[in-house]
Design a protein around this motif. Structure first.
Motif, mmCIF file in Angstrom:
data_model
loop_
_atom_site.group_PDB
_atom_site.id
_atom_site.type_symbol
_atom_site.label_atom_id
_atom_site.label_comp_id
_atom_site.label_asym_id
_atom_site.label_seq_id
_atom_site.Cartn_x
_atom_site.Cartn_y
_atom_site.Cartn_z
ATOM 1 N N ALA A 17 0.848 -1.196 0.000
ATOM 2 C CA ALA A 17 0.000 0.000 0.000
ATOM 3 C C ALA A 17 0.882 1.244 0.000
ATOM 4 C CB ALA A 17 -0.909 0.008 1.228
ATOM 5 N N VAL A 18 0.657 2.130 -0.950
ATOM 6 C CA VAL A 18 1.372 3.403 -1.024
ATOM 7 C C VAL A 18 0.438 4.486 -0.490
ATOM 8 C CG1 VAL A 18 2.451 5.100 -2.530
ATOM 9 C CG2 VAL A 18 2.791 2.661 -2.954
ATOM 10 N N LEU A 64 -3.435 -0.686 10.722
ATOM 11 C CA LEU A 64 -3.322 -2.041 11.266
ATOM 12 C C LEU A 64 -4.403 -2.954 10.692
ATOM 13 C CD1 LEU A 64 -2.562 -1.273 15.040
ATOM 14 C CD2 LEU A 64 -0.954 -1.977 13.259
ATOM 15 N N ASP A 65 -5.598 -2.409 10.496
ATOM 16 C CA ASP A 65 -6.694 -3.203 9.944
ATOM 17 C C ASP A 65 -6.377 -3.666 8.520
ATOM 18 O OD1 ASP A 65 -8.124 -2.894 12.270
ATOM 19 O OD2 ASP A 65 -9.417 -1.281 11.497
ATOM 20 N N LEU A 66 -5.701 -2.807 7.758
ATOM 21 C CA LEU A 66 -5.346 -3.155 6.384
ATOM 22 C C LEU A 66 -4.362 -4.330 6.358
ATOM 23 C CD1 LEU A 66 -6.402 -1.661 3.821
ATOM 24 C CD2 LEU A 66 -4.123 -0.716 3.577
ATOM 25 N N ILE A 67 -3.464 -4.354 7.343
ATOM 26 C CA ILE A 67 -2.505 -5.456 7.433
ATOM 27 C C ILE A 67 -3.186 -6.725 7.931
ATOM 28 C CG2 ILE A 67 -0.403 -6.292 8.576
ATOM 29 C CD1 ILE A 67 0.226 -4.163 6.561
ATOM 30 N N SER A 68 -3.958 -6.616 9.012
ATOM 31 C CA SER A 68 -4.577 -7.801 9.614
ATOM 32 C C SER A 68 -5.598 -8.457 8.693
ATOM 33 C CB SER A 68 -5.245 -7.432 10.945
ATOM 34 O OG SER A 68 -6.272 -6.482 10.748
ATOM 35 N N SER A 69 -6.240 -7.658 7.825
ATOM 36 C CA SER A 69 -7.204 -8.214 6.873
ATOM 37 C C SER A 69 -6.520 -8.752 5.619
ATOM 38 C CB SER A 69 -8.236 -7.155 6.494
ATOM 39 O OG SER A 69 -7.610 -6.045 5.871
ATOM 40 N N VAL A 122 -5.026 -7.242 3.234
ATOM 41 C CA VAL A 122 -5.183 -6.439 2.013
ATOM 42 C C VAL A 122 -3.810 -6.024 1.495
ATOM 43 C CG1 VAL A 122 -6.100 -4.281 1.067
ATOM 44 C CG2 VAL A 122 -7.478 -5.644 2.662
ATOM 45 N N ALA A 123 -2.878 -5.751 2.426
ATOM 46 C CA ALA A 123 -1.523 -5.340 2.056
ATOM 47 C C ALA A 123 -0.525 -5.946 3.035
ATOM 48 C CB ALA A 123 -1.402 -3.826 2.042
ATOM 49 N N ASP A 124 0.715 -6.129 2.553
ATOM 50 C CA ASP A 124 1.779 -6.657 3.406
ATOM 51 C C ASP A 124 2.467 -5.553 4.197
ATOM 52 O OD1 ASP A 124 1.435 -9.286 2.450
ATOM 53 O OD2 ASP A 124 2.684 -8.847 0.698
ATOM 54 N N GLY A 125 2.502 -4.351 3.642
ATOM 55 C CA GLY A 125 3.192 -3.243 4.292
ATOM 56 C C GLY A 125 2.893 -1.942 3.572
ATOM 57 N N PHE A 126 3.527 -0.862 4.059
ATOM 58 C CA PHE A 126 3.218 0.474 3.554
ATOM 59 C C PHE A 126 4.480 1.209 3.107
ATOM 60 C CE2 PHE A 126 0.046 -0.506 6.796
ATOM 61 C CZ PHE A 126 -1.141 -0.263 6.116
ATOM 62 N N ILE A 127 4.312 2.039 2.079
ATOM 63 C CA ILE A 127 5.316 3.036 1.710
ATOM 64 C C ILE A 127 4.632 4.393 1.804
ATOM 65 C CG2 ILE A 127 6.784 3.972 -0.106
ATOM 66 C CD1 ILE A 127 7.146 1.145 -1.167
ATOM 67 N N ARG A 187 5.207 7.214 14.408
ATOM 68 C CA ARG A 187 5.919 6.661 15.564
ATOM 69 C C ARG A 187 5.078 5.589 16.261
ATOM 70 N NH1 ARG A 187 10.448 9.402 17.317
ATOM 71 N NH2 ARG A 187 10.972 11.251 16.085
ATOM 72 N N ASP A 188 3.788 5.836 16.404
ATOM 73 C CA ASP A 188 2.906 4.843 17.019
ATOM 74 C C ASP A 188 2.804 3.598 16.144
ATOM 75 O OD1 ASP A 188 2.420 6.510 19.152
ATOM 76 O OD2 ASP A 188 0.517 7.283 18.373
ATOM 77 N N LEU A 189 2.783 3.790 14.836
ATOM 78 C CA LEU A 189 2.706 2.669 13.909
ATOM 79 C C LEU A 189 3.966 1.810 14.004
ATOM 80 C CD1 LEU A 189 0.429 1.950 11.937
ATOM 81 C CD2 LEU A 189 1.715 3.098 10.125
ATOM 82 N N ALA A 190 5.126 2.477 14.170
ATOM 83 C CA ALA A 190 6.383 1.742 14.326
ATOM 84 C C ALA A 190 6.393 0.938 15.625
ATOM 85 C CB ALA A 190 7.564 2.713 14.292
ATOM 86 N N ARG A 191 5.885 1.542 16.687
ATOM 87 C CA ARG A 191 5.844 0.827 17.971
ATOM 88 C C ARG A 191 4.903 -0.372 17.922
ATOM 89 N NH1 ARG A 191 7.071 6.091 20.204
ATOM 90 N NH2 ARG A 191 4.931 6.829 19.903
ATOM 91 N N ALA A 192 3.908 -0.320 17.029
ATOM 92 C CA ALA A 192 2.986 -1.443 16.882
ATOM 93 C C ALA A 192 3.557 -2.561 16.006
ATOM 94 C CB ALA A 192 1.665 -0.953 16.282
ATOM 95 N N GLY A 193 4.779 -2.344 15.497
ATOM 96 C CA GLY A 193 5.439 -3.377 14.702
ATOM 97 C C GLY A 193 4.964 -3.464 13.263
ATOM 98 N N THR A 194 4.346 -2.421 12.754
ATOM 99 C CA THR A 194 3.832 -2.425 11.381
ATOM 100 C C THR A 194 4.978 -2.261 10.381
ATOM 101 O OG1 THR A 194 1.874 -1.309 12.237
ATOM 102 C CG2 THR A 194 2.142 -1.368 9.848
ATOM 103 N N PRO A 195 5.020 -3.082 9.336
ATOM 104 C CA PRO A 195 6.084 -2.934 8.333
ATOM 105 C C PRO A 195 5.821 -1.745 7.405
ATOM 106 C CG PRO A 195 4.644 -4.769 7.760
ATOM 107 C CD PRO A 195 4.175 -4.262 9.087
ATOM 108 N N PHE A 196 6.717 -0.771 7.434
ATOM 109 C CA PHE A 196 6.574 0.386 6.541
ATOM 110 C C PHE A 196 7.887 1.127 6.416
ATOM 111 C CE2 PHE A 196 5.846 2.341 10.683
ATOM 112 C CZ PHE A 196 6.409 3.603 10.574
ATOM 113 N N VAL A 197 8.001 1.907 5.342
ATOM 114 C CA VAL A 197 9.121 2.820 5.143
ATOM 115 C C VAL A 197 8.527 4.171 4.737
ATOM 116 C CG1 VAL A 197 10.831 1.075 4.543
ATOM 117 C CG2 VAL A 197 9.412 2.083 2.754
ATOM 118 N N VAL A 198 9.338 5.219 4.883
ATOM 119 C CA VAL A 198 8.846 6.581 4.660
ATOM 120 C C VAL A 198 9.804 7.354 3.768
ATOM 121 C CG1 VAL A 198 8.225 8.760 5.770
ATOM 122 C CG2 VAL A 198 7.741 6.604 6.936
ATOM 123 N N TRP A 199 9.253 8.053 2.780
ATOM 124 C CA TRP A 199 10.030 9.076 2.077
ATOM 125 C C TRP A 199 9.838 10.384 2.829
ATOM 126 C CZ3 TRP A 199 13.666 10.227 -1.368
ATOM 127 C CH2 TRP A 199 13.790 11.564 -1.745
ATOM 128 N N GLY A 200 10.930 11.020 3.223
ATOM 129 C CA GLY A 200 10.809 12.290 3.935
ATOM 130 C C GLY A 200 12.108 12.670 4.609
#
Length: 330
Positions: A64-65, A114-119, A121-126, A138-151
């Protein structure tokens, strides 16, 4: 009756597991058998149910982008820079046979991600741009969600990010203004965005070394041409015109040129101007824009590579891309 995998196996004179391996691009099948199975499948109109296929896998090969809709008026994104980034990510995902899901603007809080991952629909986020979402990231990172950020790349951030050296970009703009003898500088941008704040900090660091230099700040809430043009015009009516302007993007810089022209002022004769991103129109605009280049052609591949490492259990470090000043007419 619709043809099924068992029918393909019988017609191709192979086992059903072999058909499954062929349809999943397994390297365990020799080329001759692969071609025979695929030919039989095509001739008989067999179509792979990719959704059912994904449900049988640990991952569904979809990323998911997430665009920064909140930073643009009415959620309308028109900056060419974002679409350059998106194109690079899309190309890199396609090379890896990954599907791209463009996330809706309603995806704004931790739970919706988190719902998008648990359902599944996607493996991770960009995320293309941090915007004002830093606390959520920061909260998403603490929840262990796989993602990377451009910024903006912050070594203290609990997540992996990729971006230019934004502070250096601000310093390069400031050093250029010093060379041109400018004394009254204006920074245009929303410094609640971490990457834009870093650019402002870099500019101010150069100004702090010169007692005769002052730096004003024009906060532009929406990152688009029209609101930048309107707010710049209002600011110029209420304040003496600066002799140097550093804009948060090239699109903003083009809007600033238009606002100054309303007063009969032109760059570089009446003021110096530096944008950011080096979008393709920057070189062809009149006058051609001086800008800070971000190597977006590398960004997509790096973002995808780092997310794949995270999905494979790795912990990749943040990356800073080369950042350089492109001097043109302004």
């Amino acid at each position: 009756m619709p043809i099924n995998m068992g029918d393909i196996a019988r017609l191709a004179n192979v086992s059903k597991p072999t058909v499954s391996r062929v349809l999943n691009n397994s390297p365990l099948v020799n080329e001759e058998t692969r071609e025979r199975v695929l030919r039989v499948a095509r001739e008989n109109g067999y179509a792979i149910n990719r959704n059912a296929q994904k449900l049988r896998q640990v991952r569904n090969d979809t990323v998911a982008v997430v665009l920064d809709f909140g930073s643009h008026r009415a959620g309308r994104i028109a900056d060419p820079f974002i679409f350059e980034l998106l194109a690079g990510v899309s190309e890199s995902l396609s090379i890896r046979n990954q599907d791209l899901l463009l996330s809706p603007p309603s995806l704004t809080d931790v739970q919706s991600h988190l719902d998008l991952i648990s359902s599944r629909v996607a493996d991770g986020f960009i995320f293309l741009g941090q915007g004002e979402r830093e606390p959520m990231l920061r909260d998403l990172a603490r929840a262990g969600t796989p993602f990377v950020v451009w910024g903006g790349v912050d070594p203290k951030a609990p997540y992996c990010s990729v971006g230019s050296d934004n502070r250096l970009g601000g310093q390069l703009a400031g050093e250029l203004f010093v060379q041109r003898g400018a004394k009254r500088w204006l920074f245009v941008g929303n410094i609640r965005h971490s990457e834009i704040r870093m650019r402002f900090d870099g500019l101010r660091a150069v100004a702090a070394r010169h007692a005769d230099v002052s730096v004003d700040h024009l906060d532009v809430e929406h990152m688009a041409y029209a609101p930048t043009y309107q707010q710049m015009g209002t600011w110029l009516r209420d304040n003496p015109p600066p002799d140097a302007v550093f804009a948060f993007s090239d699109t903003a810089a083009i809007a600033i040129v238009s606002a100054f022209r309303e007063l009969g002022l032109e760059a570089p004769n009446d003021y110096s101007l530096c944008g950011y991103n080096n979008i393709p129109p920057a070189a062809d605009f009149t006058p051609a824009l001086t800008t800070i280049e971000q190597e977006t052609h590398l960004a997509g591949a790096i973002l995808v590579e780092k997310l794949m490492q995270i999905l494979d259990g790795g912990k990749p470090k943040s990356s800073m891309l080369p950042t350089r000043l492109i001097v043109r007419q302004t």
